[in-house]
Write a protein that holds these residues in place. Structure first.
Motif, PDB file in Angstrom:
ATOM      1  N   ARG A  94       0.835  -1.212   0.000  1.00 25.37           N
ATOM      2  CA  ARG A  94       0.000   0.000   0.000  1.00 25.37           C
ATOM      3  C   ARG A  94       0.865   1.256   0.000  1.00 25.37           C
ATOM      4  NH1 ARG A  94      -1.822   3.702  -1.208  1.00 25.37           N
ATOM      5  NH2 ARG A  94      -3.667   4.861  -0.504  1.00 25.37           N
ATOM      6  N   VAL A  95       2.019   1.199   0.646  1.00 28.71           N
ATOM      7  CA  VAL A  95       2.938   2.339   0.614  1.00 28.71           C
ATOM      8  C   VAL A  95       3.446   2.564  -0.812  1.00 28.71           C
ATOM      9  CG1 VAL A  95       5.142   3.256   1.428  1.00 28.71           C
ATOM     10  CG2 VAL A  95       3.662   2.010   3.007  1.00 28.71           C
ATOM     11  N   ALA A  96       3.719   1.458  -1.494  1.00 28.81           N
ATOM     12  CA  ALA A  96       4.313   1.546  -2.828  1.00 28.81           C
ATOM     13  C   ALA A  96       3.300   1.783  -3.933  1.00 28.81           C
ATOM     14  CB  ALA A  96       5.097   0.264  -3.126  1.00 28.81           C
ATOM     15  N   HIS A  97       2.040   1.363  -3.722  1.00 24.38           N
ATOM     16  CA  HIS A  97       1.050   1.443  -4.795  1.00 24.38           C
ATOM     17  C   HIS A  97      -0.287   1.942  -4.247  1.00 24.38           C
ATOM     18  CE1 HIS A  97       3.858  -0.945  -7.176  1.00 24.38           C
ATOM     19  NE2 HIS A  97       3.917  -1.809  -6.180  1.00 24.38           N
ATOM     20  N   SER A  98      -1.073   2.543  -5.139  1.00 20.96           N
ATOM     21  CA  SER A  98      -2.397   3.025  -4.733  1.00 20.96           C
ATOM     22  C   SER A  98      -3.502   2.350  -5.534  1.00 20.96           C
ATOM     23  CB  SER A  98      -2.491   4.547  -4.901  1.00 20.96           C
ATOM     24  OG  SER A  98      -2.251   4.909  -6.252  1.00 20.96           O
ATOM     25  N   SER A  99      -3.221   1.171  -6.080  1.00 21.66           N
ATOM     26  CA  SER A  99      -4.217   0.443  -6.858  1.00 21.66           C
ATOM     27  C   SER A  99      -5.371   0.010  -5.956  1.00 21.66           C
ATOM     28  CB  SER A  99      -3.594  -0.784  -7.521  1.00 21.66           C
ATOM     29  OG  SER A  99      -3.207  -1.736  -6.543  1.00 21.66           O
ATOM     30  N   GLU A 100      -6.500  -0.307  -6.579  1.00 20.21           N
ATOM     31  CA  GLU A 100      -7.654  -0.764  -5.811  1.00 20.21           C
ATOM     32  C   GLU A 100      -7.322  -2.033  -5.038  1.00 20.21           C
ATOM     33  OE1 GLU A 100     -10.589   0.621  -5.231  1.00 20.21           O
ATOM     34  OE2 GLU A 100      -9.899   2.385  -6.305  1.00 20.21           O
ATOM     35  N   LYS A 101      -6.558  -2.921  -5.664  1.00 16.87           N
ATOM     36  CA  LYS A 101      -6.173  -4.168  -5.007  1.00 16.87           C
ATOM     37  C   LYS A 101      -5.361  -3.895  -3.746  1.00 16.87           C
ATOM     38  CE  LYS A 101      -3.694  -8.511  -5.738  1.00 16.87           C
ATOM     39  NZ  LYS A 101      -2.907  -9.329  -6.725  1.00 16.87           N
ATOM     40  N   CYS A 102      -4.380  -2.999  -3.840  1.00 17.99           N
ATOM     41  CA  CYS A 102      -3.532  -2.684  -2.681  1.00 17.99           C
ATOM     42  C   CYS A 102      -4.339  -1.969  -1.598  1.00 17.99           C
ATOM     43  CB  CYS A 102      -2.347  -1.818  -3.120  1.00 17.99           C
ATOM     44  SG  CYS A 102      -1.119  -2.716  -4.105  1.00 17.99           S
ATOM     45  N   ARG A 103      -5.257  -1.101  -2.020  1.00 25.42           N
ATOM     46  CA  ARG A 103      -6.103  -0.406  -1.050  1.00 25.42           C
ATOM     47  C   ARG A 103      -6.989  -1.399  -0.290  1.00 25.42           C
ATOM     48  NH1 ARG A 103      -6.853   5.175  -1.589  1.00 25.42           N
ATOM     49  NH2 ARG A 103      -5.694   6.128  -3.292  1.00 25.42           N
ATOM     50  N   ALA A 104      -7.589  -2.329  -1.029  1.00 24.92           N
ATOM     51  CA  ALA A 104      -8.479  -3.305  -0.402  1.00 24.92           C
ATOM     52  C   ALA A 104      -7.702  -4.224   0.531  1.00 24.92           C
ATOM     53  CB  ALA A 104      -9.187  -4.120  -1.484  1.00 24.92           C
ATOM     54  N   SER A 105      -6.515  -4.638   0.093  1.00 30.27           N
ATOM     55  CA  SER A 105      -5.693  -5.517   0.918  1.00 30.27           C
ATOM     56  C   SER A 105      -5.262  -4.817   2.202  1.00 30.27           C
ATOM     57  CB  SER A 105      -4.464  -5.972   0.128  1.00 30.27           C
ATOM     58  OG  SER A 105      -3.636  -6.811   0.911  1.00 30.27           O
ATOM     59  N   PHE A 106      -4.885  -3.523   2.066  1.00 32.11           N
ATOM     60  CA  PHE A 106      -4.475  -2.780   3.258  1.00 32.11           C
ATOM     61  C   PHE A 106      -5.648  -2.592   4.218  1.00 32.11           C
ATOM     62  CE2 PHE A 106      -4.334   1.328   5.464  1.00 32.11           C
ATOM     63  CZ  PHE A 106      -3.305   1.046   6.360  1.00 32.11           C
ATOM     64  N   LYS A 107      -6.830  -2.331   3.683  1.00 28.54           N
ATOM     65  CA  LYS A 107      -8.001  -2.178   4.553  1.00 28.54           C
ATOM     66  C   LYS A 107      -8.235  -3.461   5.350  1.00 28.54           C
ATOM     67  CE  LYS A 107     -12.924  -1.181   4.777  1.00 28.54           C
ATOM     68  NZ  LYS A 107     -14.178  -0.871   4.035  1.00 28.54           N
ATOM     69  N   ASP A 108      -8.103  -4.616   4.680  1.00 31.32           N
ATOM     70  CA  ASP A 108      -8.258  -5.897   5.379  1.00 31.32           C
ATOM     71  C   ASP A 108      -7.234  -6.030   6.503  1.00 31.32           C
ATOM     72  OD1 ASP A 108     -10.324  -6.575   3.687  1.00 31.32           O
ATOM     73  OD2 ASP A 108      -9.086  -7.831   2.375  1.00 31.32           O
ATOM     74  N   THR A 109      -6.013  -5.575   6.225  1.00 33.34           N
ATOM     75  CA  THR A 109      -4.952  -5.642   7.230  1.00 33.34           C
ATOM     76  C   THR A 109      -5.255  -4.731   8.416  1.00 33.34           C
ATOM     77  OG1 THR A 109      -3.165  -6.317   5.748  1.00 33.34           O
ATOM     78  CG2 THR A 109      -2.533  -5.021   7.666  1.00 33.34           C
ATOM     79  N   ALA A 110      -5.669  -3.506   8.133  1.00 34.72           N
ATOM     80  CA  ALA A 110      -5.985  -2.552   9.203  1.00 34.72           C
ATOM     81  C   ALA A 110      -7.138  -3.065  10.059  1.00 34.72           C
ATOM     82  CB  ALA A 110      -6.321  -1.184   8.609  1.00 34.72           C
ATOM     83  N   VAL A 111      -8.163  -3.627   9.415  1.00 40.15           N
ATOM     84  CA  VAL A 111      -9.303  -4.175  10.159  1.00 40.15           C
ATOM     85  C   VAL A 111      -8.859  -5.377  10.992  1.00 40.15           C
ATOM     86  CG1 VAL A 111     -11.523  -5.371   9.907  1.00 40.15           C
ATOM     87  CG2 VAL A 111     -11.039  -3.328   8.548  1.00 40.15           C
ATOM     88  N   TYR A 112      -7.970  -6.180  10.438  1.00 44.41           N
ATOM     89  CA  TYR A 112      -7.433  -7.350  11.152  1.00 44.41           C
ATOM     90  C   TYR A 112      -6.759  -6.920  12.452  1.00 44.41           C
ATOM     91  CZ  TYR A 112      -4.097 -11.213  11.975  1.00 44.41           C
ATOM     92  OH  TYR A 112      -3.335 -12.220  12.535  1.00 44.41           O
TER      93      TYR A 112
END
Length: 215
Positions: free
Chosen positions: A142-160
């Motif tokens: 997510r730091v390196a990219h702002s794609s929808e995939k990276c955003r969604a993956s980071f959100k899952d991580t933050a919620v985790y």
């Protein structure tokens, strides 16, 4: 890993500066710049970790020992040299380290590969750290990219890690904000009680794993 020491020092230095939200003549730094520095420091450590895994695995396959004399127990003969080790691990006789890469970001691949070449090895320690490493990659990506995939993956991580009400995050919540928040779950009880940030807890975790892999 010297990168961990450098990252810790950089983050400690930037966090020691006074915070300044609005433009003024006062000395200080805006929180968003603190977040950016923390994010880049974390990204550097994750990249260094993957390089560390690759270099250690390649050298173990080539028969190298640590400074303490440790070496995994090999099932078959060792590689002739570093290049030969790359060729064996990649199953590519024309492997070029400058153009190709090993799947060292995949902890499962690392463990299975080590199982194939060694009857006893230190990479077994990664088995219980799958989530730890997966979410670190999510933060780095997510730091390196702002794609929808990276955003969604980071959100899952933050919620985790945070388990916010209804799974909702504050608008604009990013990796830097997460890394600076105190750990609440999924780390050791000692880390939680000490009030370590996710950044510091991750640095401790990487350090422990690195010392297990290269004792």
């Amino acid at each position: 890993m010297t990168e961990i020491v450098s990252a810790r020092s950089l983050v400690a230095t930037i966090r020691a500066l006074p915070i300044k939200v609005r433009p003024s003549n006062a000395i200080g730094i805006h929180p968003k710049y603190v977040h950016q520095v923390v994010e880049l420091a974390f990204m550097g450590v994750v990249s260094a970790w993957e390089e560390f895994i690759e270099r250690s695995l390649v050298r173990y396959v080539a028969g190298a020992q640590t400074d303490t004399g440790y070496a995994p127990i090999q099932k078959v003969g060792r590689a002739d040299n570093i290049q030969h080790a790359y060729e064996l691990l990649s199953q590519d006789s024309g492997y070029n380290p400058l153009k190709n890469y090993l799947k060292v970001s995949d902890a499962k691949w690392v463990r299975r590969t080590a199982d194939f070449y060694f009857s006893a090895h230190p990479y077994s320690c990664l088995q219980s750290q799958t989530d730890f490493l997966k979410h670190a990659s999510s933060i780095r990506n997510r730091v390196a990219h702002s794609s929808e995939k990276c955003r969604a993956s980071f959100k899952d991580t933050a919620v985790y890690f945070l388990q916010p009400a209804n799974g909702n995050l504050v608008q604009g919540f990013g990796p830097g904000a997460l890394l600076l928040l105190p750990v609440q779950r999924h780390f050791s009880q000692q880390a939680i009680q000490a009030g370590l940030s996710h950044f510091d807890a991750y640095m401790d975790g990487y350090e422990v794993l690195a010392n297990q892999i290269v004792p």
